[in-house]
Design a protein around this motif. Structure first.
Motif, PDB file in Angstrom:
ATOM      1  N   TYR A  19       0.853  -1.190   0.000  1.00  0.00           N
ATOM      2  CA  TYR A  19       0.000   0.000   0.000  1.00  0.00           C
ATOM      3  C   TYR A  19       0.886   1.236   0.000  1.00  0.00           C
ATOM      4  O   TYR A  19       1.785   1.362   0.848  1.00  0.00           O
ATOM      5  N   CYS A  20       0.657   2.145  -0.937  1.00  0.00           N
ATOM      6  CA  CYS A  20       1.444   3.371  -1.042  1.00  0.00           C
ATOM      7  C   CYS A  20       0.903   4.426  -0.073  1.00  0.00           C
ATOM      8  O   CYS A  20      -0.259   4.833  -0.173  1.00  0.00           O
ATOM      9  N   ILE A  21       1.782   4.847   0.832  1.00  0.00           N
ATOM     10  CA  ILE A  21       1.438   5.880   1.813  1.00  0.00           C
ATOM     11  C   ILE A  21       1.717   7.265   1.244  1.00  0.00           C
ATOM     12  O   ILE A  21       0.907   8.189   1.394  1.00  0.00           O
ATOM     13  N   SER A  22       2.890   7.421   0.597  1.00  0.00           N
ATOM     14  CA  SER A  22       3.260   8.732   0.047  1.00  0.00           C
ATOM     15  C   SER A  22       4.249   8.547  -1.097  1.00  0.00           C
ATOM     16  O   SER A  22       4.829   7.474  -1.269  1.00  0.00           O
ATOM     17  N   GLY A  23       4.434   9.593  -1.877  1.00  0.00           N
ATOM     18  CA  GLY A  23       5.355   9.572  -3.001  1.00  0.00           C
ATOM     19  C   GLY A  23       4.716   9.031  -4.261  1.00  0.00           C
ATOM     20  O   GLY A  23       3.490   8.942  -4.365  1.00  0.00           O
ATOM     21  N   ASN A  24       5.560   8.673  -5.237  1.00  0.00           N
ATOM     22  CA  ASN A  24       5.041   8.199  -6.519  1.00  0.00           C
ATOM     23  C   ASN A  24       6.052   7.285  -7.180  1.00  0.00           C
ATOM     24  O   ASN A  24       7.233   7.287  -6.837  1.00  0.00           O
ATOM     25  N   GLY A  25       5.553   6.511  -8.128  1.00  0.00           N
ATOM     26  CA  GLY A  25       6.403   5.601  -8.890  1.00  0.00           C
ATOM     27  C   GLY A  25       5.551   4.741  -9.791  1.00  0.00           C
ATOM     28  O   GLY A  25       4.400   5.092 -10.091  1.00  0.00           O
ATOM     29  N   GLU A  26       6.107   3.616 -10.211  1.00  0.00           N
ATOM     30  CA  GLU A  26       5.365   2.702 -11.071  1.00  0.00           C
ATOM     31  C   GLU A  26       5.912   1.298 -10.914  1.00  0.00           C
ATOM     32  O   GLU A  26       7.028   1.085 -10.450  1.00  0.00           O
ATOM     33  N   ILE A  27       5.068   0.347 -11.305  1.00  0.00           N
ATOM     34  CA  ILE A  27       5.459  -1.057 -11.320  1.00  0.00           C
ATOM     35  C   ILE A  27       5.187  -1.581 -12.728  1.00  0.00           C
ATOM     36  O   ILE A  27       4.147  -1.288 -13.327  1.00  0.00           O
ATOM     37  N   GLU A  28       6.147  -2.330 -13.274  1.00  0.00           N
ATOM     38  CA  GLU A  28       5.997  -2.941 -14.595  1.00  0.00           C
ATOM     39  C   GLU A  28       6.074  -4.449 -14.437  1.00  0.00           C
ATOM     40  O   GLU A  28       7.080  -4.976 -13.943  1.00  0.00           O
ATOM     41  N   GLU A  87      10.588  10.066  -3.353  1.00  0.00           N
ATOM     42  CA  GLU A  87      10.665   8.729  -2.776  1.00  0.00           C
ATOM     43  C   GLU A  87       9.265   8.248  -2.426  1.00  0.00           C
ATOM     44  O   GLU A  87       8.377   9.054  -2.146  1.00  0.00           O
ATOM     45  N   MET A  88       9.071   6.937  -2.494  1.00  0.00           N
ATOM     46  CA  MET A  88       7.784   6.331  -2.144  1.00  0.00           C
ATOM     47  C   MET A  88       7.896   5.674  -0.783  1.00  0.00           C
ATOM     48  O   MET A  88       8.847   4.943  -0.521  1.00  0.00           O
ATOM     49  N   LYS A  89       6.893   5.898   0.069  1.00  0.00           N
ATOM     50  CA  LYS A  89       6.755   5.192   1.351  1.00  0.00           C
ATOM     51  C   LYS A  89       5.661   4.164   1.162  1.00  0.00           C
ATOM     52  O   LYS A  89       4.536   4.489   0.765  1.00  0.00           O
ATOM     53  N   LEU A  90       5.980   2.898   1.461  1.00  0.00           N
ATOM     54  CA  LEU A  90       5.060   1.795   1.242  1.00  0.00           C
ATOM     55  C   LEU A  90       4.898   0.976   2.517  1.00  0.00           C
ATOM     56  O   LEU A  90       5.868   0.760   3.243  1.00  0.00           O
ATOM     57  N   ALA A  91       3.686   0.511   2.767  1.00  0.00           N
ATOM     58  CA  ALA A  91       3.414  -0.453   3.840  1.00  0.00           C
ATOM     59  C   ALA A  91       3.271  -1.808   3.167  1.00  0.00           C
ATOM     60  O   ALA A  91       2.458  -1.970   2.249  1.00  0.00           O
ATOM     61  N   CYS A  92       4.083  -2.786   3.596  1.00  0.00           N
ATOM     62  CA  CYS A  92       4.166  -4.077   2.916  1.00  0.00           C
ATOM     63  C   CYS A  92       3.879  -5.225   3.878  1.00  0.00           C
ATOM     64  O   CYS A  92       4.363  -5.216   5.011  1.00  0.00           O
ATOM     65  N   ARG A 111       2.989  -4.599 -18.802  1.00  0.00           N
ATOM     66  CA  ARG A 111       2.031  -3.587 -18.321  1.00  0.00           C
ATOM     67  C   ARG A 111       2.678  -2.721 -17.250  1.00  0.00           C
ATOM     68  O   ARG A 111       3.420  -3.211 -16.408  1.00  0.00           O
ATOM     69  N   ILE A 112       2.365  -1.443 -17.293  1.00  0.00           N
ATOM     70  CA  ILE A 112       2.893  -0.480 -16.332  1.00  0.00           C
ATOM     71  C   ILE A 112       1.727   0.098 -15.543  1.00  0.00           C
ATOM     72  O   ILE A 112       0.721   0.519 -16.122  1.00  0.00           O
ATOM     73  N   TYR A 113       1.876   0.090 -14.220  1.00  0.00           N
ATOM     74  CA  TYR A 113       0.852   0.609 -13.316  1.00  0.00           C
ATOM     75  C   TYR A 113       1.439   1.761 -12.515  1.00  0.00           C
ATOM     76  O   TYR A 113       2.511   1.635 -11.920  1.00  0.00           O
ATOM     77  N   ARG A 114       0.742   2.856 -12.491  1.00  0.00           N
ATOM     78  CA  ARG A 114       1.164   4.029 -11.722  1.00  0.00           C
ATOM     79  C   ARG A 114       0.906   3.761 -10.241  1.00  0.00           C
ATOM     80  O   ARG A 114      -0.143   3.229  -9.861  1.00  0.00           O
ATOM     81  N   ILE A 115       1.864   4.126  -9.391  1.00  0.00           N
ATOM     82  CA  ILE A 115       1.732   3.973  -7.946  1.00  0.00           C
ATOM     83  C   ILE A 115       1.741   5.366  -7.336  1.00  0.00           C
ATOM     84  O   ILE A 115       2.643   6.164  -7.601  1.00  0.00           O
ATOM     85  N   GLU A 116       0.729   5.662  -6.542  1.00  0.00           N
ATOM     86  CA  GLU A 116       0.614   6.949  -5.849  1.00  0.00           C
ATOM     87  C   GLU A 116      -0.129   6.705  -4.543  1.00  0.00           C
ATOM     88  O   GLU A 116      -0.653   5.608  -4.324  1.00  0.00           O
ATOM     89  N   PRO A 117      -0.160   7.687  -3.643  1.00  0.00           N
ATOM     90  CA  PRO A 117      -0.831   7.481  -2.361  1.00  0.00           C
ATOM     91  C   PRO A 117      -2.249   6.930  -2.533  1.00  0.00           C
ATOM     92  O   PRO A 117      -3.013   7.402  -3.388  1.00  0.00           O
ATOM     93  N   GLY A 118      -2.561   5.897  -1.766  1.00  0.00           N
ATOM     94  CA  GLY A 118      -3.873   5.261  -1.839  1.00  0.00           C
ATOM     95  C   GLY A 118      -3.909   4.054  -2.754  1.00  0.00           C
ATOM     96  O   GLY A 118      -4.913   3.352  -2.812  1.00  0.00           O
ATOM     97  N   THR A 119      -2.819   3.766  -3.480  1.00  0.00           N
ATOM     98  CA  THR A 119      -2.753   2.615  -4.381  1.00  0.00           C
ATOM     99  C   THR A 119      -2.324   1.369  -3.616  1.00  0.00           C
ATOM    100  O   THR A 119      -1.361   1.403  -2.847  1.00  0.00           O
ATOM    101  N   LEU A 120      -3.029   0.273  -3.850  1.00  0.00           N
ATOM    102  CA  LEU A 120      -2.662  -1.048  -3.334  1.00  0.00           C
ATOM    103  C   LEU A 120      -2.316  -1.927  -4.526  1.00  0.00           C
ATOM    104  O   LEU A 120      -3.056  -1.955  -5.503  1.00  0.00           O
TER     105      LEU A 120
END
Length: 132
Positions: free
Chosen positions: A60-69, A101-106, A75-84
């Motif tokens: 779960y993305c808490i803050s920041g931004n990025g992507e996963i491919e 930087e992205m902060k993630l809860a894993c 396929r590329i998925y945008r990761i931003e706060p609120g994304t699981l």
């Protein structure tokens, strides 16, 4: 009952630091909960190859931004706060940090022991050194 703060865990052997990320492992296999829980920071403008062949992960993305491919289909998925995102099929992927930087809860199942880092194939070993 287990009570820990992020600050306590960051200032102990529970924080693992690599070139592209750091991970504070707040709950581990020795806690006997059946899963582990981590707060992970993905550094800005980085790319990490990951392929959890031995673990399932929910992120779960808490803050920041990025992507996963996902490498199987590109396929590329945008990761931003609120994304699981959930790696429910041991999905091989590239995780990219964006401009911040992205902060993630894993959450990992089975739980990690504590000292795991990705090998050359992006895999965490099933059993690794435990945190003291």
């Amino acid at each position: 009952m287990i009570v820990r703060t992020l600050a306590e865990c960051e200032n102990s052997g529970r924080k693992i630091v690599t070139e592209t990320w750091d991970s504070t492992r707040m709950l581990l296999k020795d806690d006997k909960m059946g899963f582990s829980f981590h707060i992970t920071t993905i550094y800005a403008n980085t790319e990490t190859h990951i392929h959890y062949q031995n673990h399932l992960e929910s992120v779960y993305c808490i803050s920041g931004n990025g992507e996963i491919e996902t490498l199987a289909d590109g396929r590329i998925y945008r990761i931003e706060p609120g994304t699981l995102y959930v790696l429910d099929k041991h999905d091989e992927h590239l995780l990219r940090g964006g401009s911040d930087e992205m902060k993630l809860a894993c959450v990992f199942n089975p739980p990690l022991n504590g000292k795991e880092v990705h090998d050359a194939s992006g895999v965490y070993p099933l059993e690794a050194e435990t945190v003291a």
